[in-house]
Design a protein around this motif. Sequence first.
Motif, mmCIF file in Angstrom:
data_model
loop_
_atom_site.group_PDB
_atom_site.id
_atom_site.type_symbol
_atom_site.label_atom_id
_atom_site.label_comp_id
_atom_site.label_asym_id
_atom_site.label_seq_id
_atom_site.Cartn_x
_atom_site.Cartn_y
_atom_site.Cartn_z
ATOM 1 N N ARG A 33 -13.319 56.453 25.383
ATOM 2 C CA ARG A 33 -13.634 55.141 25.960
ATOM 3 C C ARG A 33 -12.495 54.156 25.735
ATOM 4 O O ARG A 33 -12.138 53.382 26.634
ATOM 5 C CB ARG A 33 -14.939 54.616 25.378
ATOM 6 C CG ARG A 33 -16.176 55.312 25.924
ATOM 7 C CD ARG A 33 -17.472 54.669 25.473
ATOM 8 N NE ARG A 33 -18.581 55.203 26.266
ATOM 9 C CZ ARG A 33 -19.343 56.234 25.887
ATOM 10 N NH1 ARG A 33 -19.113 56.825 24.713
ATOM 11 N NH2 ARG A 33 -20.314 56.666 26.676
ATOM 12 N N LYS A 34 -11.907 54.180 24.556
ATOM 13 C CA LYS A 34 -10.776 53.293 24.277
ATOM 14 C C LYS A 34 -9.605 53.614 25.197
ATOM 15 O O LYS A 34 -8.960 52.712 25.752
ATOM 16 C CB LYS A 34 -10.350 53.431 22.813
ATOM 17 C CG LYS A 34 -11.328 52.853 21.807
ATOM 18 C CD LYS A 34 -10.836 53.097 20.380
ATOM 19 C CE LYS A 34 -11.859 52.631 19.354
ATOM 20 N NZ LYS A 34 -11.417 52.964 17.968
ATOM 21 N N ASP A 35 -9.329 54.894 25.363
ATOM 22 C CA ASP A 35 -8.208 55.306 26.208
ATOM 23 C C ASP A 35 -8.460 54.928 27.665
ATOM 24 O O ASP A 35 -7.564 54.439 28.365
ATOM 25 C CB ASP A 35 -7.994 56.812 26.071
ATOM 26 C CG ASP A 35 -6.792 57.294 26.844
ATOM 27 O OD1 ASP A 35 -5.672 56.837 26.549
ATOM 28 O OD2 ASP A 35 -6.965 58.130 27.758
ATOM 29 N N ALA A 36 -9.696 55.150 28.137
ATOM 30 C CA ALA A 36 -10.024 54.821 29.531
ATOM 31 C C ALA A 36 -9.942 53.317 29.773
ATOM 32 O O ALA A 36 -9.470 52.868 30.821
ATOM 33 C CB ALA A 36 -11.418 55.338 29.878
ATOM 34 N N ALA A 37 -10.389 52.522 28.783
ATOM 35 C CA ALA A 37 -10.329 51.062 28.936
ATOM 36 C C ALA A 37 -8.889 50.579 29.013
ATOM 37 O O ALA A 37 -8.583 49.605 29.712
ATOM 38 C CB ALA A 37 -11.049 50.401 27.766
ATOM 39 N N ARG A 38 -7.991 51.272 28.308
ATOM 40 C CA ARG A 38 -6.585 50.875 28.314
ATOM 41 C C ARG A 38 -5.889 51.312 29.599
ATOM 42 O O ARG A 38 -5.121 50.553 30.188
ATOM 43 C CB ARG A 38 -5.880 51.490 27.103
ATOM 44 C CG ARG A 38 -4.426 51.041 26.937
ATOM 45 C CD ARG A 38 -3.798 51.577 25.672
ATOM 46 N NE ARG A 38 -3.620 53.024 25.725
ATOM 47 C CZ ARG A 38 -4.339 53.898 25.026
ATOM 48 N NH1 ARG A 38 -5.297 53.473 24.217
ATOM 49 N NH2 ARG A 38 -4.122 55.203 25.117
ATOM 50 N N ARG A 39 -6.168 52.528 30.045
ATOM 51 C CA ARG A 39 -5.442 53.068 31.191
ATOM 52 C C ARG A 39 -6.073 52.730 32.537
ATOM 53 O O ARG A 39 -5.392 52.677 33.553
ATOM 54 C CB ARG A 39 -5.322 54.591 31.076
ATOM 55 C CG ARG A 39 -4.426 55.074 29.959
ATOM 56 C CD ARG A 39 -4.157 56.575 30.058
ATOM 57 N NE ARG A 39 -5.388 57.359 30.093
ATOM 58 C CZ ARG A 39 -5.887 57.926 31.171
ATOM 59 N NH1 ARG A 39 -5.278 57.802 32.335
ATOM 60 N NH2 ARG A 39 -7.007 58.632 31.110
ATOM 61 N N MET A 40 -7.406 52.561 32.554
ATOM 62 C CA MET A 40 -8.124 52.384 33.825
ATOM 63 C C MET A 40 -9.088 51.211 33.721
ATOM 64 O O MET A 40 -10.277 51.341 34.011
ATOM 65 C CB MET A 40 -8.858 53.678 34.189
ATOM 66 C CG MET A 40 -7.934 54.843 34.476
ATOM 67 S SD MET A 40 -8.814 56.407 34.748
ATOM 68 C CE MET A 40 -9.207 56.867 33.047
ATOM 69 N N ARG A 41 -8.574 50.091 33.291
ATOM 70 C CA ARG A 41 -9.393 48.909 33.062
ATOM 71 C C ARG A 41 -10.164 48.518 34.324
ATOM 72 O O ARG A 41 -9.604 48.433 35.414
ATOM 73 C CB ARG A 41 -8.509 47.746 32.623
ATOM 74 C CG ARG A 41 -9.275 46.483 32.266
ATOM 75 C CD ARG A 41 -8.353 45.457 31.674
ATOM 76 N NE ARG A 41 -7.272 45.121 32.593
ATOM 77 C CZ ARG A 41 -6.270 44.308 32.294
ATOM 78 N NH1 ARG A 41 -6.186 43.780 31.085
ATOM 79 N NH2 ARG A 41 -5.346 44.030 33.189
ATOM 80 N N GLY A 42 -11.454 48.299 34.168
ATOM 81 C CA GLY A 42 -12.284 47.872 35.280
ATOM 82 C C GLY A 42 -12.781 48.990 36.177
ATOM 83 O O GLY A 42 -13.568 48.742 37.093
ATOM 84 N N ARG A 43 -12.360 50.220 35.924
ATOM 85 C CA ARG A 43 -12.790 51.344 36.756
ATOM 86 C C ARG A 43 -14.183 51.816 36.334
ATOM 87 O O ARG A 43 -14.508 51.892 35.144
ATOM 88 C CB ARG A 43 -11.779 52.482 36.653
ATOM 89 C CG ARG A 43 -10.409 52.137 37.186
ATOM 90 C CD ARG A 43 -10.316 52.315 38.681
ATOM 91 N NE ARG A 43 -10.413 53.720 39.040
ATOM 92 C CZ ARG A 43 -9.403 54.562 39.038
ATOM 93 N NH1 ARG A 43 -8.184 54.147 38.706
ATOM 94 N NH2 ARG A 43 -9.560 55.819 39.389
ATOM 95 N N PHE A 44 -15.000 52.175 37.314
ATOM 96 C CA PHE A 44 -16.389 52.551 37.069
ATOM 97 C C PHE A 44 -16.545 54.028 36.702
ATOM 98 O O PHE A 44 -17.312 54.381 35.793
ATOM 99 C CB PHE A 44 -17.220 52.243 38.329
ATOM 100 C CG PHE A 44 -18.676 52.559 38.192
ATOM 101 C CD1 PHE A 44 -19.521 51.744 37.454
ATOM 102 C CD2 PHE A 44 -19.226 53.683 38.806
ATOM 103 C CE1 PHE A 44 -20.878 52.029 37.323
ATOM 104 C CE2 PHE A 44 -20.574 53.980 38.695
ATOM 105 C CZ PHE A 44 -21.410 53.154 37.951
ATOM 106 N N ALA A 45 -15.838 54.905 37.396
ATOM 107 C CA ALA A 45 -16.056 56.349 37.235
ATOM 108 C C ALA A 45 -15.776 56.875 35.821
ATOM 109 O O ALA A 45 -16.498 57.766 35.357
ATOM 110 C CB ALA A 45 -15.219 57.126 38.256
#
Length: 417
Positions: free
Chosen positions: A223-235
């Motif tokens: 989740r931390k990595d996704a928030a950093r790399r794909m901020r605001g993305r839903f999938a």
Amino acid sequence: MALKGTVHYEQRGEIALLTVDNPPVNPLSSGVRQGLFDGFTRALAETSVRAIVLTGAGRAFIAGADISEFGAAGNQGPGLHEVLTMMEESSKPIVAAINGTAFGGGLEVALCCDYRVAAPSAPVGLPEVKLGLLPGAGGTQRLPRLIGAEQALQFILTGDPIPAPRALQLGIVDAVATGPVVEDAIAFARRVLADGGKVRKIRHERDRVAADRANPEIFANARKDAARRMRGRFAPEMIIQCVEAAVNLDDFEAGMEVERACFGRCLAHPQRAALIHLFFSEREVAKIPDVPKDTPQKKIASAGVVGCGTMGGGITMSFANVGIPVKVLEMDAKALERGLGVIRRNYDIQVQRGRMTAEQVDQRMALISGTTEFADLGQADVVIEAVYENLGVKVDVFRKLEAVCKPGAIIASNTSG
């Protein structure tokens, strides 16, 4: 409406060979799903067939879903889940001969096979996240059972393909072919038969997910990595929830229910429509209607850029990003140093956001060099001027480039004027 694509059936001794044929990349169109259903039905009913090999015609195994069939057109023919259920219930071993691209639903089909043999050059991947979706044919449930949740999350959340040798290291494929992949897969199937014809269904694998159950930090880190790399993305969050279900529910069908629910939420989300529109738009703008397909292409092995401001720096990075050495010119050493510094900082930001590694930055910066002399651009295959919007200045730049550039070089302008 006619079904799109077909699947050829032939029998080689005790092996049935099914070949997906839906050029150019064999997507899972209506005719392919129907052909798979009919082919597996025939092979399972034929008493002389003891194992099945599945491959693709041309340069792809199966390159995923047919995006053009999203909606009503996707209701023609059997559903993919119907085909996959038949494969998983097969008492005869099924070997995927991954001859080329196996993306999205194509890799999910391969994961429903008992064994996978890949050509050395075949890439495999689950790129759905780039379309605002998630693997919706069991990929979020089977892959963690096969390679563990941490590796599966990284693979699915990046959406980036990997080559067959890396897939072998991870355990996604069982062998990399040393000869023609179909022949190697048939030989693999015969060895399986010689050893008793054991089937191996990923849905029944439990060891990897049982071990992951004790490591909830896997999901916190994802989740931390996704928030950093794909901020605001839903999938990405939907993908993480699906893999969490694979690990924590200890029930394949319950996990599939979570996957179906999360896929439906992605499908209804406006980001999915926007990203699919972007997917088609990017491919459309690459087509130039009045340029014939057989037009010879000019090889670009080196580039030059005049001006290292905002636009010039971005153009310079674009060349470096695709591995083309580029020399950027500024009018004095101070401006050049400032421009190269901005390029370096832009790359460093990508590292901080997890989109690049420091090693990749070093590789790209090594392709970029600076100069204050027009003569140093003389051997470039293409030179793009990116100076400020002053026609007199641009004319002067072109005059100087014409004097130094080699015959056949492309001289281009980045201008809004």
